[in-house]
Scaffold this motif. Structure first.
Motif, short mmCIF file in Angstrom:
data_model
loop_
_atom_site.label_atom_id
_atom_site.label_comp_id
_atom_site.label_asym_id
_atom_site.label_seq_id
_atom_site.Cartn_x
_atom_site.Cartn_y
_atom_site.Cartn_z
N UNK A 131 0.82 -1.21 0.00
CA UNK A 131 0.00 0.00 0.00
C UNK A 131 0.86 1.26 0.00
N UNK A 132 2.09 1.14 -0.49
CA UNK A 132 2.97 2.30 -0.58
C UNK A 132 2.86 2.87 -2.00
N UNK A 133 1.75 3.57 -2.25
CA UNK A 133 1.49 4.07 -3.60
C UNK A 133 2.55 5.06 -4.07
N UNK A 134 3.02 6.00 -3.20
CA UNK A 134 4.09 6.89 -3.66
C UNK A 134 5.33 6.14 -4.13
N UNK A 135 5.68 5.07 -3.40
CA UNK A 135 6.86 4.29 -3.79
C UNK A 135 6.61 3.57 -5.11
N UNK A 136 5.38 3.05 -5.29
CA UNK A 136 5.04 2.37 -6.54
C UNK A 136 5.12 3.34 -7.72
N UNK A 137 4.63 4.57 -7.51
CA UNK A 137 4.67 5.58 -8.57
C UNK A 137 6.11 5.94 -8.89
N UNK A 138 6.94 6.12 -7.85
CA UNK A 138 8.35 6.44 -8.09
C UNK A 138 9.06 5.31 -8.84
N UNK A 139 8.70 4.07 -8.51
CA UNK A 139 9.31 2.93 -9.18
C UNK A 139 8.95 2.93 -10.67
N UNK A 140 7.68 3.22 -10.98
CA UNK A 140 7.25 3.29 -12.39
C UNK A 140 8.01 4.40 -13.11
N UNK A 141 8.11 5.56 -12.48
CA UNK A 141 8.82 6.68 -13.11
C UNK A 141 10.27 6.32 -13.38
N UNK A 142 10.89 5.64 -12.41
CA UNK A 142 12.30 5.29 -12.55
C UNK A 142 12.50 4.31 -13.71
N UNK A 143 11.63 3.34 -13.82
CA UNK A 143 11.79 2.32 -14.87
C UNK A 143 11.44 2.85 -16.26
N UNK A 144 10.53 3.83 -16.31
CA UNK A 144 10.08 4.31 -17.63
C UNK A 144 10.59 5.70 -17.98
N UNK A 145 11.57 6.15 -17.22
CA UNK A 145 12.26 7.39 -17.56
C UNK A 145 11.38 8.62 -17.54
N UNK A 146 10.30 8.58 -16.78
CA UNK A 146 9.44 9.76 -16.68
C UNK A 146 8.48 9.94 -17.84
N UNK A 147 8.56 9.10 -18.87
CA UNK A 147 7.63 9.17 -20.00
C UNK A 147 6.41 8.31 -19.69
N UNK A 148 5.30 8.96 -19.44
CA UNK A 148 4.10 8.22 -19.05
C UNK A 148 2.94 8.55 -19.98
N UNK A 149 1.98 7.68 -19.96
CA UNK A 149 0.77 7.83 -20.77
C UNK A 149 -0.44 7.84 -19.83
N UNK A 150 -1.49 8.56 -20.26
CA UNK A 150 -2.70 8.67 -19.45
C UNK A 150 -3.90 8.20 -20.25
N UNK A 151 -5.07 8.38 -19.65
CA UNK A 151 -6.31 8.02 -20.36
C UNK A 151 -6.41 8.78 -21.68
N UNK A 152 -5.87 9.98 -21.72
CA UNK A 152 -5.89 10.78 -22.94
C UNK A 152 -5.07 10.14 -24.05
N UNK A 153 -4.15 9.24 -23.69
CA UNK A 153 -3.30 8.58 -24.69
C UNK A 153 -4.04 7.49 -25.45
N UNK A 154 -5.20 7.09 -24.96
CA UNK A 154 -5.97 6.05 -25.64
C UNK A 154 -6.51 6.57 -26.97
N UNK A 155 -6.67 5.67 -27.94
CA UNK A 155 -7.28 6.04 -29.20
C UNK A 155 -8.75 6.40 -28.95
#
Length: 820
Positions: free
Chosen positions: A600-624
């Motif tokens: 339940x450490x959501x901030x840590x999970x988010x930081x881990x995602x950012x670290x692995x994906x180099x800060x390039x993220x996609x959102x709901x707006x990225x969907x076709x």
């Protein structure tokens, strides 16, 4: 003297597909339909395959296939869409051509079209040839025969295009009478016929500089004009009379009275134009006013006796020749006072881009195939069949050898670059009034795809393409102040639409969080092979991590990716994608991010995602777009259900008061009036969308709507009910002895009538006639109580859906014969 009538209909829609997805996304202006292809199909293409002939009371007496009695062409890109999205209509068109061969001495009524509606006189010579070859090959694949004639986009013509057509074996084309310059008998002096003075009742032979020839039919201008713009299709009898009026007793030769218009006149531009056409054809035949024919049959029976020369670079929709597609000539579709000075710079920018990529293509493709331009001419065979076996056979033929997988990908990208370089010249990009119109933005999108492919193929060598293209496009000025010019439109609408395989992977990652079986998520012209996937949940939050192989069905290019997606509830969603590196690195990534999430450490999970994906993220707006709408419906579902329940509780509590106020013509408080309108319409939409109809519930809602004088969303209800009734009639067709189903269909049609909801019953009526032919005779022949009751209900339904049922009331033996 012999008299013949031929009606030609040019059926066409511009390519509307997203160049990166190869599919048409939702077009709100076509509401309540998904897009304009779907809307025009419902209003025109489908009705002409099953056109109604009615009696004086408007009851349907006969359903006929108009296509089998006229001459017609369909744009290849439109046929491709119909084949995929409306296969029943597509099949009706193919069957009509086969029937027309039986009607017209072995000559099919379908003719080909230059592939994507390019204005050929303004095109490069190579593009003219490819467009004509692609149009022929596409036709042969669909209709199973060589076309006899070809329709030119906007009938725009020049001698070079006619030379290519004749060399490819085409026998004729159809032109406006204003495109004829001179006529004569062979060897005689030329007679000037410009200004529409050519006699349209006979064919002409056009002798070309090469010595080849092609027949020309110049259609009757005034009658064609009356069909398109003077409401001639408001009356079937008047239409027939006007067609026959084109004959003259003073002519001592066999006469062909023929017209040519946009096919969309028959139902889309003019509602019920398909019915006027069906009536006119029947009236002409039944009364022996003339013989119906098509151009191929007429040419065989009456070869040209006169020669003609064309007015070079002319067309049927621009009195200035072909300036409508490159200049501010004054020809336009609206009366808004806008100028079209943008047309010239737009074409100049596209010409520059075409010429800039051509040598790059020629050199690169020359390393992979024997003849780059011949390969492009034959590439239509791959466009029509992208199976691995066919692609392999194509490259074996073009290269004379087996080529590697990497070379095949490169070759496919090169050929796709050329395909889009032709699509960007689709005529509709210039036809209308404004640079920011959807048709013009679409051709600029195709240019965007050309630039993307060139940069991918040639790297730094193609880096200059986008900036220099935009410099030229900036000279095209919009009439709408907020849009500015073409380069700004490119950056605003085209650039955000550009995607690659990683964007497809991001789409898959996000949408997989909302699919029951994420292995089967469809991604348009891409294939996704899921290699690993894990999901973990914590309250409303969910995380998904996995690995997938994403491949383009068009270019065969693939990418192996790792993805992670975090959904915190509602619209709060974030995803990352990167190349797969190794199994060890992937397992470490999965362990790290899921461990943090499980704690339940959501901030840590988010930081881990950012670290692995180099800060390039996609959102709901990225969907076709279409998928984004679908997921938003899922996300909003619970919210809307909660809101509806609240409104319903308010309505139920105050319904007696609302009825009291309505009955006494007293003004209802606006908040309560809106509440009742929302609740009743929501209930009707839900009930009309169900396949298991609750007739009692529908009757209750209808009574409430009538008693309280509630404003009904008739268009939306009609659209929903059409889909439901179509499904129910198809079920009745497969299981005709379902008495309850038969009764329910009749009751719901009656309820819609009470509400004043207009339902498109076209499919329902077609199926009714099918059941009348295939099932009713057998039921009548049984002669027992159950069968008699079924027949009674069936005939009741026929009356409710506006069918003349008297034709079905006959002795059992007659009905059995009718079924046979």
């Amino acid at each position: 003297m012999d008299r013949y009538i031929c009606i030609h209909a040019h059926f066409y829609q511009p390519p509307r597909e997203n160049p990166w997805l190869e599919t048409i996304e939702a077009q709100p202006s076509a509401h309540p339909y998904h897009d304009w292809n779907e809307r025009v199909t419902a209003e025109c293409y489908a009705p002409n395959g099953a056109a109604r002939i009615v009696d004086e009371a408007g009851r349907i007496q006969q359903i006929v296939n108009n296509y089998s009695k006229i001459s017609f062409n369909f744009g290849p890109t439109l046929l491709s869409w119909l084949e995929a999205k409306s296969p029943d209509v597509y099949q009706t068109i193919l069957e009509a051509d086969q029937q027309s061969q039986r009607n017209f001495s072995g000559h099919g009524s379908a003719i080909a079209q230059a592939y994507n509606h390019m204005i050929l006189p303004l095109a490069h010579s190579r593009d003219k040839q490819t467009q004509i070859i692609w149009g022929i090959h596409d036709f042969e694949r669909r209709f199973g025969r060589m076309p006899e004639g070809m329709w030119l986009a906007e009938t725009a013509v020049d001698t070079e295009s006619l030379e290519i057509m004749a060399a490819e074996g085409l026998k004729f084309t159809i032109l406006s009478p204003f495109q004829a310059a001179r006529t004569r008998r062979a060897g005689a002096k030329w007679r000037e016929v410009s200004g529409g003075k050519v006699d349209p009742t006979r064919p002409y032979n056009c002798i070309l500089p090469s010595g080849n020839s092609i027949a020309l039919f110049f259609y009757d201008g005034p009658i064609s004009q009356a069909v398109a713009f003077e409401k001639l299709l408001n009356s079937g009898p008047q239409f027939a009379e006007r067609l026959v009026s084109g004959f003259s007793d003073e002519r001592d030769w066999p006469q062909i009275m023929h017209i040519a218009t946009d096919g969309e006149s028959y139902g889309h531009h003019h509602p019920h134009g398909d019915m006027a056409l069906a009536y006119a054809l029947k009236h002409i035949e039944q009364n022996g006013l003339a013989k119906l024919t098509n151009y191929g049959e007429y040419l065989e029976k009456h070869p040209p006796e006169l020669e003609a020369q064309i007015l070079e670079q002319s067309s049927w929709s621009c009195c200035h020749g072909v300036q409508r597609w490159h200049a501010d000539c004054g020809c336009r579709s609206g009366g808004n006072g806008w100028n079209q000075k943008w047309r010239g710079p737009l074409r100049a920018a596209l010409d520059w881009l075409r010429d800039a990529v051509s040598p790059l293509y020629e050199q690169a493709a020359g390393e992979l195939v024997k003849d780059p331009w011949q390969a492009r001419d034959q590439y239509i065979d791959v466009v029509l069949d992208r199976s691995a076996e066919n692609v392999s056979a194509f490259f074996l033929q073009q290269s004379g050898r087996e080529i590697s997988a990497d070379d095949r990908i490169r070759a496919l990208k090169l050929l796709e670059l050329q395909r889009h370089a032709m699509l960007m010249y689709t005529s509709c990009g210039w036809f209308f009034d404004e640079l920011s119109g959807i048709e013009t933005i679409k051709v600029i999108e195709y240019a965007g795809r050309v630039i993307q492919l060139a940069q991918d193929l040639f790297g730094e060598e193609a880096a200059f393409l986008e900036p220099e293209f935009l410099d030229r496009l900036a000279l095209a000025k919009s009439n709408v102040k907020e849009h500015g010019e073409g380069a700004r439109l490119f950056r605003k609408w085209v650039k955000p639409a550009v995607i690659g395989l990683k964007e497809v992977a991001a789409h898959y990652a996000i949408s997989s969080m909302f699919e029951r079986n994420p292995e089967d998520v469809p991604i348009y012209c891409y294939e996704v092979e899921r290699r690993d996937f894990h999901t973990v949940e914590s309250g409303k939050a969910r995380m998904g991590v996995g690995r997938a192989m994403v491949c383009s069905k068009i270019t065969n290019e693939c990418v192996d990716v790792v993805f992670g997606v975090l959904h915190l509830g509602d619209h709060n969603i974030s995803a990352g994608v990167r190349d797969f590196q190794s199994e060890r690195a992937y397992r470490a990534f999965v362990h790290e991010v899921t461990a943090a999430f499980k704690c339940a450490d959501l901030p840590q999970a988010i930081r881990a995602l950012d670290r692995h994906f180099g800060g390039t993220t996609y959102s709901l707006q990225s969907l076709f777009a279409d998928e984004r709408s679908k997921i938003m419906d899922i996300l909003l579902g619970s919210t809307l259900r909660e809101a509806e329940a609240t409104y319903r509780a308010i309505y139920d509590h105050h319904a007696p008061l609302l009825r009291f106020l309505t009955a006494r013509r007293l003004e209802k408080p606006r908040i309560l009036a809106l509440t009742s309108e929302f609740v009743i319409n929501a209930g009707l939409k839900r009930e009309f969308s169900r396949q298991e109809l609750d007739v009692d519930r529908i009757d209750l809602l209808v009574d409430q709507a009538m008693e309280e004088e509630i404003r009904i969303d008739r268009e939306e209800l009609g659209y929903r009910l059409k889909r439901t009734l179509n499904i129910l009639m198809e079920r009745l067709m497969s299981e005709p002895d379902q008495m309850d189903m038969l009764k329910k269909i009749g009751q719901v049609v009656g309820a819609a009538s009470t509400l004043g909801v207009i339902v498109n019953l076209w499919r329902v009526q077609n199926l009714y006639f099918e059941i009348a032919r295939s099932v009713l005779p057998g039921m009548r022949a049984l002669g027992n109580d159950k069968a008699d009751q079924w027949c009674t209900e069936f005939l009741k339904l026929g009356k409710k859906i506006n069918i003349d049922t008297a034709q079905f009331i006959a002795r059992p033996r007659d009905l059995i014969a009718m079924a046979g």
